[in-house]
Design a protein around this motif. Sequence first.
Motif, mmCIF file in Angstrom:
data_model
loop_
_atom_site.group_PDB
_atom_site.id
_atom_site.type_symbol
_atom_site.label_atom_id
_atom_site.label_comp_id
_atom_site.label_asym_id
_atom_site.label_seq_id
_atom_site.Cartn_x
_atom_site.Cartn_y
_atom_site.Cartn_z
ATOM 1 N N TRP A 39 0.833 -1.210 0.000
ATOM 2 C CA TRP A 39 0.000 0.000 0.000
ATOM 3 C C TRP A 39 0.863 1.253 0.000
ATOM 4 O O TRP A 39 0.496 2.283 -0.547
ATOM 5 C CB TRP A 39 -0.961 -0.020 1.185
ATOM 6 C CG TRP A 39 -1.960 -1.128 1.043
ATOM 7 C CD1 TRP A 39 -2.015 -2.272 1.760
ATOM 8 C CD2 TRP A 39 -2.992 -1.205 0.073
ATOM 9 N NE1 TRP A 39 -3.021 -3.062 1.319
ATOM 10 C CE2 TRP A 39 -3.659 -2.433 0.263
ATOM 11 C CE3 TRP A 39 -3.426 -0.371 -0.941
ATOM 12 C CZ2 TRP A 39 -4.727 -2.838 -0.506
ATOM 13 C CZ3 TRP A 39 -4.502 -0.775 -1.719
ATOM 14 C CH2 TRP A 39 -5.138 -2.003 -1.507
ATOM 15 N N LYS A 40 2.027 1.177 0.617
ATOM 16 C CA LYS A 40 2.949 2.304 0.562
ATOM 17 C C LYS A 40 3.332 2.569 -0.900
ATOM 18 O O LYS A 40 3.341 3.719 -1.368
ATOM 19 C CB LYS A 40 4.199 1.973 1.380
ATOM 20 C CG LYS A 40 5.170 3.121 1.459
ATOM 21 C CD LYS A 40 6.347 2.775 2.336
ATOM 22 C CE LYS A 40 7.327 3.925 2.352
ATOM 23 N NZ LYS A 40 8.515 3.621 3.175
ATOM 24 N N CYS B 34 0.396 4.279 -2.552
ATOM 25 C CA CYS B 34 0.261 5.684 -2.161
ATOM 26 C C CYS B 34 1.352 6.517 -2.833
ATOM 27 O O CYS B 34 1.094 7.604 -3.356
ATOM 28 C CB CYS B 34 0.382 5.825 -0.649
ATOM 29 S SG CYS B 34 -1.035 5.202 0.211
ATOM 30 N N TRP C 200 0.234 9.646 -5.018
ATOM 31 C CA TRP C 200 0.278 11.008 -4.453
ATOM 32 C C TRP C 200 1.685 11.465 -4.083
ATOM 33 O O TRP C 200 1.849 12.542 -3.525
ATOM 34 C CB TRP C 200 -0.589 11.076 -3.202
ATOM 35 C CG TRP C 200 -2.019 10.801 -3.452
ATOM 36 C CD1 TRP C 200 -2.881 11.569 -4.184
ATOM 37 C CD2 TRP C 200 -2.764 9.689 -2.999
ATOM 38 N NE1 TRP C 200 -4.114 10.991 -4.212
ATOM 39 C CE2 TRP C 200 -4.074 9.827 -3.483
ATOM 40 C CE3 TRP C 200 -2.465 8.576 -2.245
ATOM 41 C CZ2 TRP C 200 -5.073 8.907 -3.242
ATOM 42 C CZ3 TRP C 200 -3.451 7.670 -1.994
ATOM 43 C CH2 TRP C 200 -4.745 7.829 -2.496
ATOM 44 N N TRP D 108 -0.498 2.723 5.865
ATOM 45 C CA TRP D 108 -0.513 3.155 4.458
ATOM 46 C C TRP D 108 -1.803 2.737 3.795
ATOM 47 O O TRP D 108 -2.341 3.426 2.935
ATOM 48 C CB TRP D 108 0.682 2.568 3.704
ATOM 49 C CG TRP D 108 1.982 3.174 4.095
ATOM 50 C CD1 TRP D 108 2.876 2.686 4.969
ATOM 51 C CD2 TRP D 108 2.507 4.423 3.624
ATOM 52 N NE1 TRP D 108 3.952 3.527 5.097
ATOM 53 C CE2 TRP D 108 3.741 4.612 4.276
ATOM 54 C CE3 TRP D 108 2.057 5.401 2.747
ATOM 55 C CZ2 TRP D 108 4.536 5.724 4.059
ATOM 56 C CZ3 TRP D 108 2.862 6.505 2.517
ATOM 57 C CH2 TRP D 108 4.076 6.680 3.169
ATOM 58 N N PHE E 269 -4.348 5.134 1.942
ATOM 59 C CA PHE E 269 -4.729 4.960 0.544
ATOM 60 C C PHE E 269 -6.249 5.000 0.388
ATOM 61 O O PHE E 269 -6.780 5.730 -0.438
ATOM 62 C CB PHE E 269 -4.188 3.625 0.021
ATOM 63 C CG PHE E 269 -4.530 3.368 -1.414
ATOM 64 C CD1 PHE E 269 -3.747 3.874 -2.434
ATOM 65 C CD2 PHE E 269 -5.659 2.638 -1.769
ATOM 66 C CE1 PHE E 269 -4.065 3.657 -3.744
ATOM 67 C CE2 PHE E 269 -5.986 2.422 -3.079
ATOM 68 C CZ PHE E 269 -5.177 2.934 -4.077
ATOM 69 N N ARG F 265 -7.851 8.498 1.319
ATOM 70 C CA ARG F 265 -7.647 9.534 0.305
ATOM 71 C C ARG F 265 -8.377 9.183 -0.977
ATOM 72 O O ARG F 265 -8.915 10.062 -1.661
ATOM 73 C CB ARG F 265 -6.146 9.712 0.050
ATOM 74 C CG ARG F 265 -5.466 10.294 1.265
ATOM 75 C CD ARG F 265 -4.022 10.582 1.039
ATOM 76 N NE ARG F 265 -3.845 11.731 0.129
ATOM 77 C CZ ARG F 265 -2.653 12.290 -0.103
ATOM 78 N NH1 ARG F 265 -1.576 11.816 0.477
ATOM 79 N NH2 ARG F 265 -2.550 13.313 -0.934
ATOM 80 N N HIS F 266 -8.403 7.897 -1.275
ATOM 81 C CA HIS F 266 -9.110 7.459 -2.476
ATOM 82 C C HIS F 266 -10.594 7.820 -2.388
ATOM 83 O O HIS F 266 -11.163 8.423 -3.305
ATOM 84 C CB HIS F 266 -8.944 5.947 -2.619
ATOM 85 C CG HIS F 266 -9.532 5.374 -3.876
ATOM 86 N ND1 HIS F 266 -9.026 5.681 -5.106
ATOM 87 C CD2 HIS F 266 -10.577 4.541 -4.073
ATOM 88 C CE1 HIS F 266 -9.748 5.056 -6.031
ATOM 89 N NE2 HIS F 266 -10.697 4.352 -5.431
#
Lengths: 742, 453
Positions: free
Chosen positions: B96-97, B100, B104, B116, B120, B123-124
């Motif tokens: 996930w890092k 992200c 972004w 993370w 994700f 923010r998604h």
Amino acid sequence: MSQNGNVPQPADVPTPSVLSDNREERIAARRLRIVARNEAKQRQEQGEGSSKEVEKREDAKSQEQVDRSKLRIQRLQTDGTELVSNIQVAADARESFRRDELEEARRLRLGKLEAEAKSSLEKFEEISKRWTGARLREIPQELRDALNSQTQLCATLIEDKNKLINELQQELKVCDDRYVRDLKRQADEVDLMVERMEEQVKSLITTYREEIKEIQGSFDQEYNALMEGDLKKWEKLRKDRGDKEAESLSQRISRVEEFEALLQKLRVEDAEEYNMIKTKLETDVQVLQQQLQQMKATYQLNQEKLEYNFQVLKKRDEENTITKSQQKRKITRLQDVLNNLKIKLSNQEKQTREENQSQTEEYRRIMHQYKHMEKKKRRFAVMDAQKFEEVWRMNEEEVKALVGRALEIDRLIYQQQLGLDWSPPPLPFMQRSGPIRAQRQARSSALQTATSMLGRDVEEEEEEDDRKMDEEESPTTAATAEGKSGEAGVGTGSKAITTGSGTEKPRKVSQKTVKRLLELLCDEAGFLIENKLLKLLSPLEKTEQSLMKLDSIFSAMGIDNEEDIYQLAEFFVKFKQQQQQQQEEEEAGASGVSGPGDSVEGEDLIHPNDILMALKAFTAQHHRIRNSQAAQRAGESLVSCDVCEDVQYWESMARVISPTKLTVWTSLEKALEKYHTVLTDRSKLLVDTQKLRQQNSELKMLLHQYVNSRVNAELEIPPTQVIQIARNDVINNQSVTRTMKR
Amino acid sequence: MAETIGAILMDPPVMRRNLAADARKMRRIIAEDPEWSLAVVPLLTNLCLEHIVSNFEAKPMLDDLLPSHKAYVLEKLPPSLPLEVTANLISDEGYWKKCCMERWGLGDVTAYGNSWKRMFFERHLEIIIDLFIPDNTDPKTVLDMVPLCKNYVKKLSISQLLPPIKDPQKADDDDSSDTGSDSGFDGPSMDHFDFGILLDKLIYLEELHLVYGVKGCGMNFEWNLFEFTFRDCESLAKALKSCKTLRVLRIHQSKVDNEKCRLLVSYLLDHPSLQDLDLSHNLIGDRGARAVGKLLNRSRMRSLNVYDNQIRGAGAQALAYALAKNTSLLTLNLRLNRLGDEGGQAIAQALTKNQTLVSLHLGANQLTEPTAIALSQALVQNSTLRSINLSCNRLGVDGGKVLEEGMSHNGAVVDCDVRLTGIQQESEVCISQILRTNQSKTRKKQTQEPNIK
């Protein structure tokens, strides 16, 4: 030492002084002073030289440095945030001020607008008023003037409005400008804020670094100071130790010399002593060896003795073991025996139990059989009686037929053969049928008696009259009936029998007393009657009620036939008499003699209160009698009592034909037999004559044949002539016999 | 370009095999490639794993693998995989890092609980809602995300909510903003995204930040871009009621007036978890303040921010009444309102009874001397308040003296802001001195407490 280490402060952090201008510094200085004072006090209390305290102090020093740094950083932080937030606060204040202003402006504007509206309204009203005035004008010039003034006024009004609008627009523009300015200023402020923040961050970073350095430095100093102090201490201790060791070494050397001298001396002394002790000990050894020899000898002796003892004991032990094993075996054997016996005992018990059970079983079975047999016996008895009755009846019938026949024959003989008058003999038994015993059973039951007794009061008079009449008439009728027909005779005979059986025993008690007694019983012995029965009886008539009551009372007391009732009555009378006698005796002793026999058959048979006692006594006695009677009756044979009567009966039958008649009959028989023989002779002779006649006819036939044959013709003398002669002879003969017979 | 890079990333062994033909083939050690090994024929396990990676979308297989293989696969998985596959399957932070970072760039993961994955998805979802245009965008685009992200989303910070029909970002491109605004005015509704379809499904949602407005409209400004309609308010309030886990609610710059505030509060009454309510930069007046005051004692609020509103004396009295009885509120911010002395005195009196409030901000509220007197009395009695902000009020010289005296009897306040209040320098210094002593006292206490523990 430690103080020396602490003295050189970093250049940028001056020692706080109480007289400083800076407030924080002053505070810090005061705090330091207090701390120092406290430390001094503690030192005084605990005494000097305590290493722990030193450490603590040193710790406190570094801690102090840390605290100081912390304080400084915080101060810096608060200052920084104040610096940064100053902008925000200023903006807030400005905003607040702006809002106030706006509010004020709005208020002013509203007021202005209101005032304007008011004034314009006034003006408008004026204009409209003038319109009315203008309408009144008639001169055109005046009207024009008026119109002009109106237009002027309107223009001023509109101008006012326009002015206001312009003002407002101006304000709006100002506001817009101000908004743009505000925006710009805000952007500037934000920039400034960011700048200040960055600055603060920078300064904070630098101060953090400095403080870290300082703290590190203070810790280093502390560490160094500690190290130095410790090293010095260490050095001193080492030196001390070296000195001490040297001293102890010299001491040790001197001591060694001393001890060596002492040892030498001791060695000499010991050698001497040793020699002395050695000689002494050798002598001792010799003595002891001698003793040892002696001891050995005794030892040998003792050993032998003990061995012998040991042997003996061993033997004994063996014996003991043998006996023990024997005992053991015995015990086991006995145990076996015991076990066997126990088993046997249990077997025996079981067997006996079984036997007992089987025998009880058998006993039960036998009892059952016995009962069965009893039942059978009873049944057989009944059956026998029945059979007996049947046989009786059959025989009786047969005999009766025979009697009838005999009488018939007798009559025939008398009337036909002898030409005499014949009268039939008296035949009482012909009316009877069945065995005599059956009739004897008809003994009236107690209840019947009771009914008859009770029923008496109604029909008493008539019945007694009837009886008298019967007794008067019976002899005449019997006489006439005997003469007339057998059936009438039989009727009287049966009556006589019944009366005979009804009044078999003489009664000691009159029927009246009995009746009263029964009534008494009915009243007094009500407790013997069941409640249920009483309830059931309530709707019935009185006589019936009392009857039913009596029935239940009798059943309770065990009275079941007439005799018992009479016995009861008698008993009661006796009882009464006894009581009276007692009373009289008592009275005689007391007053005098009263007339006896008055109440033998007196009106009050027995006092109702005494009935219970009397009943009790009666039942006791009655039962005794009854039991004995029952025992007797069981022993009696049913047949023996009847035999003589039966014989009599049968004989009366057999004696229908009297001996005189028999003699007549025998003489008649003889005459008839003679007559019979004559007759038989004659019949024989008749047969013979028949035969002879037949022979004669046959011979005639033969003769005729011979006579008529042709041969005869040839013969010199014809046979016909011969025959003629013979025939004559025969005829002669026949006539002779005939005459003879007659 | 990105796709080709993705393809290369997705299947590096293939690439390597292809490149093996070049001069590198002859080298025995390739220092710059950490994956390089001399073995010309790769291991079967590696081949399998590479196959799994390349076909992950069609046949996701992860949990059945050995830990080392799993790590290998996770490292190789491209971030471009559809969320339907990865959302509930992959929990590895590394992956996930990567996602992200790709989307972004660098982000502060500490704001997302160091997760993370949470970052994700939050923010998604925020981007999806930010760009949601009512009537134009299908609600399914949001609802499809729900099953994927509901387990991870704890905080939603919506920075803009677009009105229907008009998309300002597109309007930037297409211009014709006037027509758009006109049609927007005439349109049947100006309602924004309806949170009712979303909030009750996000079972772990704890924070919600909302702005009913358009971000970066620039010169295309229209008033109706910043309209918070009554129906919006109602749907939002219902949605908030259905969201039982919500702790923090912020509605900034959304023109929340008295009526909307009352409506929101009526649905938030007795909310099981609400702790932090922030209605700053709105138009709440006295009646709205009264409603908020009612909410204070019908919930377990710990923090209430209503700065930059239009609360006046009456509203402040209502809040003070609620505050006097409240036992949970820790922070109260009334900056930039118009409380006046009436409200200020009421709040100060409430402070004498309240035993929980720690921080109070009364900056820029037109307070004057009477409030200062009341506050100084309250400070004498209150021992829980630690921070008080009175900046930008015209307390005056006398007010400053009174406050100084009040502070001298108080031992708990460690922060007192009296800037721009028109008090004397001396009293200000005095107050700051008292604050220092209080600070040091509390610091000692704090240092002692851990020592004791």
